[in-house]
Design a protein around this motif. Structure first.
Motif, PDB file in Angstrom:
ATOM      1  N   LEU A  38       5.551  35.845 -27.232  1.00  0.00           N
ATOM      2  CA  LEU A  38       5.807  34.504 -27.754  1.00  0.00           C
ATOM      3  C   LEU A  38       4.845  33.491 -27.154  1.00  0.00           C
ATOM      4  CD1 LEU A  38       7.633  32.475 -29.341  1.00  0.00           C
ATOM      5  CD2 LEU A  38       9.022  32.306 -27.256  1.00  0.00           C
ATOM      6  N   GLY A  39       4.557  33.643 -25.860  1.00  0.00           N
ATOM      7  CA  GLY A  39       3.685  32.702 -25.171  1.00  0.00           C
ATOM      8  C   GLY A  39       2.213  32.879 -25.478  1.00  0.00           C
ATOM      9  N   GLY A  40       1.876  33.845 -26.300  1.00  0.00           N
ATOM     10  CA  GLY A  40       0.487  34.036 -26.703  1.00  0.00           C
ATOM     11  C   GLY A  40      -0.302  34.978 -25.822  1.00  0.00           C
ATOM     12  N   CYS A  41       0.387  35.749 -24.983  1.00  0.00           N
ATOM     13  CA  CYS A  41      -0.322  36.710 -24.127  1.00  0.00           C
ATOM     14  C   CYS A  41      -1.065  37.725 -24.993  1.00  0.00           C
ATOM     15  CB  CYS A  41       0.673  37.427 -23.217  1.00  0.00           C
ATOM     16  SG  CYS A  41      -0.067  38.675 -22.144  1.00  0.00           S
ATOM     17  N   ARG A  42      -2.335  37.927 -24.681  1.00  0.00           N
ATOM     18  CA  ARG A  42      -3.121  38.909 -25.424  1.00  0.00           C
ATOM     19  C   ARG A  42      -3.766  39.953 -24.521  1.00  0.00           C
ATOM     20  NH1 ARG A  42      -0.239  37.243 -28.434  1.00  0.00           N
ATOM     21  NH2 ARG A  42      -0.539  36.326 -30.498  1.00  0.00           N
ATOM     22  N   SER A  81       5.315  46.574 -18.790  1.00  0.00           N
ATOM     23  CA  SER A  81       4.013  46.890 -19.384  1.00  0.00           C
ATOM     24  C   SER A  81       4.122  48.060 -20.354  1.00  0.00           C
ATOM     25  CB  SER A  81       2.994  47.209 -18.284  1.00  0.00           C
ATOM     26  OG  SER A  81       2.742  46.062 -17.496  1.00  0.00           O
ATOM     27  N   GLU A  82       4.958  49.042 -20.004  1.00  0.00           N
ATOM     28  CA  GLU A  82       5.134  50.183 -20.902  1.00  0.00           C
ATOM     29  C   GLU A  82       5.803  49.764 -22.205  1.00  0.00           C
ATOM     30  OE1 GLU A  82       7.199  52.975 -18.465  1.00  0.00           O
ATOM     31  OE2 GLU A  82       5.450  53.317 -17.163  1.00  0.00           O
ATOM     32  N   TYR A  83       6.706  48.786 -22.126  1.00  0.00           N
ATOM     33  CA  TYR A  83       7.329  48.271 -23.352  1.00  0.00           C
ATOM     34  C   TYR A  83       6.288  47.547 -24.209  1.00  0.00           C
ATOM     35  CZ  TYR A  83      10.696  45.917 -26.399  1.00  0.00           C
ATOM     36  OH  TYR A  83      11.395  45.469 -27.499  1.00  0.00           O
ATOM     37  N   LEU A  84       5.420  46.775 -23.560  1.00  0.00           N
ATOM     38  CA  LEU A  84       4.347  46.110 -24.301  1.00  0.00           C
ATOM     39  C   LEU A  84       3.403  47.133 -24.933  1.00  0.00           C
ATOM     40  CD1 LEU A  84       3.369  43.077 -22.028  1.00  0.00           C
ATOM     41  CD2 LEU A  84       4.098  42.949 -24.418  1.00  0.00           C
ATOM     42  N   GLU A  85       3.099  48.194 -24.185  1.00  0.00           N
ATOM     43  CA  GLU A  85       2.232  49.255 -24.722  1.00  0.00           C
ATOM     44  C   GLU A  85       2.818  49.862 -25.994  1.00  0.00           C
ATOM     45  OE1 GLU A  85      -0.231  51.328 -21.092  1.00  0.00           O
ATOM     46  OE2 GLU A  85       1.911  51.725 -21.215  1.00  0.00           O
ATOM     47  N   ALA A  86       4.128  50.006 -26.005  1.00  0.00           N
ATOM     48  CA  ALA A  86       4.793  50.619 -27.158  1.00  0.00           C
ATOM     49  C   ALA A  86       4.883  49.670 -28.351  1.00  0.00           C
ATOM     50  CB  ALA A  86       6.193  51.085 -26.761  1.00  0.00           C
ATOM     51  N   HIS A  87       4.600  48.384 -28.119  1.00  0.00           N
ATOM     52  CA  HIS A  87       4.704  47.380 -29.196  1.00  0.00           C
ATOM     53  C   HIS A  87       3.468  46.478 -29.190  1.00  0.00           C
ATOM     54  CE1 HIS A  87       8.856  48.570 -28.148  1.00  0.00           C
ATOM     55  NE2 HIS A  87       9.101  48.434 -29.432  1.00  0.00           N
ATOM     56  N   GLU A  88       2.298  47.098 -29.041  1.00  0.00           N
ATOM     57  CA  GLU A  88       1.066  46.315 -28.898  1.00  0.00           C
ATOM     58  C   GLU A  88       0.672  45.581 -30.176  1.00  0.00           C
ATOM     59  OE1 GLU A  88      -2.057  48.031 -25.888  1.00  0.00           O
ATOM     60  OE2 GLU A  88      -1.229  49.699 -27.048  1.00  0.00           O
ATOM     61  N   ILE A  89       0.959  46.158 -31.330  1.00  0.00           N
ATOM     62  CA  ILE A  89       0.606  45.521 -32.596  1.00  0.00           C
ATOM     63  C   ILE A  89       1.724  44.559 -32.972  1.00  0.00           C
ATOM     64  CG2 ILE A  89      -0.050  45.873 -34.999  1.00  0.00           C
ATOM     65  CD1 ILE A  89      -1.978  47.033 -32.902  1.00  0.00           C
ATOM     66  N   ILE A  90       1.390  43.298 -33.170  1.00  0.00           N
ATOM     67  CA  ILE A  90       2.402  42.277 -33.418  1.00  0.00           C
ATOM     68  C   ILE A  90       2.108  41.528 -34.708  1.00  0.00           C
ATOM     69  CG2 ILE A  90       3.025  41.958 -30.996  1.00  0.00           C
ATOM     70  CD1 ILE A  90       1.124  39.598 -30.887  1.00  0.00           C
ATOM     71  N   GLN A  91       3.157  41.039 -35.325  1.00  0.00           N
ATOM     72  CA  GLN A  91       3.032  40.224 -36.536  1.00  0.00           C
ATOM     73  C   GLN A  91       2.835  38.779 -36.106  1.00  0.00           C
ATOM     74  OE1 GLN A  91       3.474  41.948 -39.512  1.00  0.00           O
ATOM     75  NE2 GLN A  91       2.744  40.212 -40.711  1.00  0.00           N
ATOM     76  N   THR A  92       1.809  38.128 -36.605  1.00  0.00           N
ATOM     77  CA  THR A  92       1.565  36.731 -36.246  1.00  0.00           C
ATOM     78  C   THR A  92       2.211  35.815 -37.265  1.00  0.00           C
ATOM     79  OG1 THR A  92      -0.528  36.706 -37.446  1.00  0.00           O
ATOM     80  CG2 THR A  92      -0.607  37.303 -35.128  1.00  0.00           C
ATOM     81  N   THR A  93       2.714  34.679 -36.795  1.00  0.00           N
ATOM     82  CA  THR A  93       3.399  33.741 -37.683  1.00  0.00           C
ATOM     83  C   THR A  93       2.446  32.738 -38.307  1.00  0.00           C
ATOM     84  OG1 THR A  93       3.873  32.317 -35.787  1.00  0.00           O
ATOM     85  CG2 THR A  93       5.555  33.926 -36.394  1.00  0.00           C
ATOM     86  N   THR A  94       1.261  32.580 -37.714  1.00  0.00           N
ATOM     87  CA  THR A  94       0.342  31.539 -38.212  1.00  0.00           C
ATOM     88  C   THR A  94      -0.285  31.909 -39.543  1.00  0.00           C
ATOM     89  OG1 THR A  94      -1.353  32.548 -36.808  1.00  0.00           O
ATOM     90  CG2 THR A  94      -0.206  30.614 -35.940  1.00  0.00           C
ATOM     91  N   ASP A  95      -0.707  33.168 -39.693  1.00  0.00           N
ATOM     92  CA  ASP A  95      -1.382  33.549 -40.924  1.00  0.00           C
ATOM     93  C   ASP A  95      -0.745  34.765 -41.609  1.00  0.00           C
ATOM     94  OD1 ASP A  95      -2.031  35.551 -39.201  1.00  0.00           O
ATOM     95  OD2 ASP A  95      -4.189  35.181 -39.179  1.00  0.00           O
ATOM     96  N   GLY A  96       0.365  35.223 -41.061  1.00  0.00           N
ATOM     97  CA  GLY A  96       1.038  36.365 -41.675  1.00  0.00           C
ATOM     98  C   GLY A  96       0.334  37.686 -41.446  1.00  0.00           C
ATOM     99  N   GLY A  97      -0.709  37.675 -40.636  1.00  0.00           N
ATOM    100  CA  GLY A  97      -1.450  38.905 -40.365  1.00  0.00           C
ATOM    101  C   GLY A  97      -0.921  39.624 -39.147  1.00  0.00           C
ATOM    102  N   LYS A  98      -1.745  40.503 -38.606  1.00  0.00           N
ATOM    103  CA  LYS A  98      -1.349  41.252 -37.426  1.00  0.00           C
ATOM    104  C   LYS A  98      -2.302  40.972 -36.278  1.00  0.00           C
ATOM    105  CE  LYS A  98       1.143  45.073 -39.588  1.00  0.00           C
ATOM    106  NZ  LYS A  98       1.256  46.541 -39.730  1.00  0.00           N
ATOM    107  N   GLY A  99      -1.736  40.918 -35.084  1.00  0.00           N
ATOM    108  CA  GLY A  99      -2.526  40.757 -33.882  1.00  0.00           C
ATOM    109  C   GLY A  99      -2.208  41.883 -32.921  1.00  0.00           C
TER     110      GLY A  99
END
Length: 643
Positions: A257-261, A275-293
């Motif tokens: 949520l805070g924009g960590c990349r 960190s392991e939880y982040l690794e398992a969910h590295e691909i995220i849906q962005t709200t600004t353009d509807g794309g993926k980050g």
């Protein structure tokens, strides 16, 4: 007897599926509209030694454990021995019938210290060392003992699945205990099956096997014991969307949520789960353009590399963080000081655990407050933000990046093992409460024709910055003292001005950050009895405060969230009229209490402390506070509950 609250505990050898059982139990209760608070305790070895999970289920939101257990699901004899005294009269113990005749002191995993203490207990009671006799004594005290033929049930399951080797299904004892538990509690079996399917969603075959085992045990409990167990668990109707998550997961989601990349880490308990939880969910849906980050998660060769890599990423404009625990943070200190000298907006998530040295790797601690505030050679500003519950973990993980970039300094997000490894049900967090604030950033256009000074002297200590690689924004970073451009300088006047410039940020933070982000107050603002605390004791304190208030006692509770820079004026104003100031902390010396005294000259009247590696419960905090209210307490009370 349908109660508003139930306390269920599962225990067994490390690696026997205790965590899976607890997660299924908690999720099944959540599906039924119930609130859950779960605490995980485990040894630092890989497999074999005792672990347990205490789940508190309620129709209302709960935020801490209590001492009592209503239903104990024991995977082995050791669990019974360790926790039998926590089971209340009218409660129940689920035990393997093939283990009831075990001699207690023949259990190989019981440590010498425990055996010595327990032997004294048995001698005082005049009891033998047979588990069977211990269970009989519990029955005489009003505890129900359910002796379950686990091996017979497993054989039935194996036969139905067409599996000849029993060893291939013995791991499902954890699901059998769930079946027995929910059968005794007369809970909706469909909700449990839904939870099993969710936990093992990626393994359809495992789902089917476990549902079969669950049904077999559930039906056995219903047919064998009927309604003999007084405690019942009923689902409640709710339209509220909720989430059941751990502190580690909340921090990870808050960082997204805070924009960590960029997240760097070296594996260490209990920080690595995040960190392991982040690794398992590295691909995220962005709200600004509807794309993926994506969040790039990097496992480094050590913690020194982790903090330096995160600093490098932050200088390029990425929101970057690293995550660690005590020994890892010790290694990061040189890199932390470099970040302080170069005004790097890096976030360090610091999970405290039992210390010093390796200490208690998988146990709780709250001993590192002063270390977090002062770590690093020399003086440089940093923010130390302490979360008190899982909801705060989520929002603080996000806001830490705002603080880091607005004030261009390291932010240490200080939490602990209890928060990281506890799980709780919440209404869905509102992401709209948070807005990204990046601070003073210059772009290529604004730099045209200008002489850029990365460390320019300013009124508030914050210099407009540019990301590495920005055209016209040439500047230097060094470990040495430097001038406004970043060039090394040892001139005395420049040194004085640079130190003052950096430290000026602390004054700016004190002026600009709203009080409600630095501290929270609960209870009676005019109370003569004031509690001060930080971090994980919050939940137990709030629940104890509520009960004591209903009993006619007047108390206030001041939770310090930004422990550095400390909101000393607000603290002094809040505590100035108190007759009793009660410091509640999970360390030996009452570190926050000492810091408050240093900054405000207000002394602590009483200390309630705990440092045995287990978090505070509502029960023991209530009892300790009640003793103070009745003028029956020493100045210093040390709490010791926990196996």
């Amino acid at each position: 007897m349908v109660k508003e609250e139930l306390n269920w505990m599962a225990g067994g050898p490390q690696g026997s599926g205790v965590d899976s059982a607890a997660n299924i139990f908690g999720r099944a209760c959540g599906y039924g509209g119930l609130y859950v608070y779960g605490r995980r305790e485990y040894h630092s070895n890989i497999k074999g030694l005792h672990s347990y999970f205490h789940l508190r289920v309620s129709t209302r939101e709960v935020s801490a454990n209590v001492n009592d257990v209503d239903l104990l699901a024991a995977f082995d004899a050791e669990t019974v021995v360790r926790h039998i005294n926590e089971v209340v009269s009218g409660g129940g113990i689920i035990v393997d019938k093939d283990q009831v005749n075990i001699k207690i002191f023949s259990i190989p995993t019981l440590p010498h210290e425990f055996k010595k203490e327990f032997r004294q207990f048995l001698e005082k009671k005049g009891w033998s060392d047979s588990l069977s006799d211990l269970l009989s004594e519990a029955e005489r005290a009003g505890v129900h003992v359910f002796r379950i033929p686990y091996m017979d049930l497993l054989k039935e399951v194996a036969a139905e699945l067409g599996i000849e080797q029993l060893s291939k299904v013995t791991r499902m004892i954890n699901v059998l205990t769930l079946g027995i538990s929910f059968g005794l509690l007369d809970y909706d079996a469909a909700l449990v099956e839904k939870a099993i399917a969710s936990i093992f969603a990626e393994k359809p075959k495992i789902v089917n096997m476990n549902i079969l085992a669950f049904r077999r045990a559930y039906n056995y409990a219903k047919q064998t014991f009927g309604n003999s167990f007084e405690h019942k668990l009923e689902k409640t109707e709710t339209t509220e969307k909720r989430i059941f998550l751990s502190g580690n997961q909340a921090v990870a989601l808050g960082k997204v949520l805070g924009g960590c990349r960029i997240q760097t880490y070296y594996p260490i308990i209990p920080a690595a789960d995040e960190s392991e939880y982040l690794e398992a969910h590295e691909i995220i849906q962005t709200t600004t353009d509807g794309g993926k980050g994506a969040v790039v998660v990097i496992q480094t060769e050590d913690e020194i590399a982790a903090v330096n890599m995160a600093s490098g990423a932050a200088l390029t404009g990425a929101r970057a963080a690293t995550s660690t625990s005590g020994p890892g943070f010790s290694l990061m200190v040189e890199g932390l000081a470099w970040a302080g000298n170069n005004e790097v907006p890096v976030v360090i998530t610091y999970y405290q655990r039992g210390a010093p040295s390796t200490g208690l790797p998988t146990r709780h601690g709250q001993d590192d407050l002063r270390f977090a505030i002062h770590a690093g050679h020399g003086e440089f500003p940093r923010i130390v933000l302490a979360s008190g519950d899982i909801r705060e973990c989520f929002y603080d993980a996000a806001i830490a990046f705002n603080y880091a970039e607005r004030y261009q300094l390291p932010v240490i997000h200080l939490i602990d093992k209890a928060l990281g490894n506890s799980s709780q049900t919440y209404p869905i967090f509102d992401s709209n409460q948070f807005k990204i604030e990046r601070g003073a950033i210059l772009n290529e256009t604004s730099l045209q024709g200008a002489e850029y000074k990365r460390f320019s002297f300013t009124e508030n200590g914050v210099s407009p910055r540019v990301f590495l690689g920005t055209k016209n924004g040439v500047h230097w970073y060094t470990g040495d003292e430097h001038n406004e451009f970043g060039h090394i300088s040892e001139e005395s006047t420049n040194r004085t001005m640079m130190v003052k410039k950096r430290m000026k940020k602390l004054e700016t933070i004190e002026k600009e950050v709203p009080t409600e982000e630095k501290a929270k107050f609960f209870g009676d603002k005019n109370a003569k009895n004031m509690i001060v605390s930080w971090g994980t004791p919050k939940g137990a304190i709030l629940e104890a405060l509520d009960t004591l208030s209903k009993e006619g006692f007047s108390l206030g509770f001041l939770q310090i969230r930004m422990v550095h820079p400390l909101p000393k004026e607000y603290i002094a104003g809040t505590l100035k009229n108190a007759e009793k100031v009660i410091d509640v902390e999970m360390n030996y010396s009452g570190q926050l209490g000492g810091i408050i005294t240093e900054k405000t000259e207000i002394s602590m009247s009483f200390h309630i402390l705990k440092y045995n590696g287990r978090p505070m419960t509502t029960t023991e905090v209530y009892t300790a506070l009640k003793h103070i209210m009745l003028n029956q307490a020493p100045k210093r009370q040390v709490l010791t509950y926990g196996s």
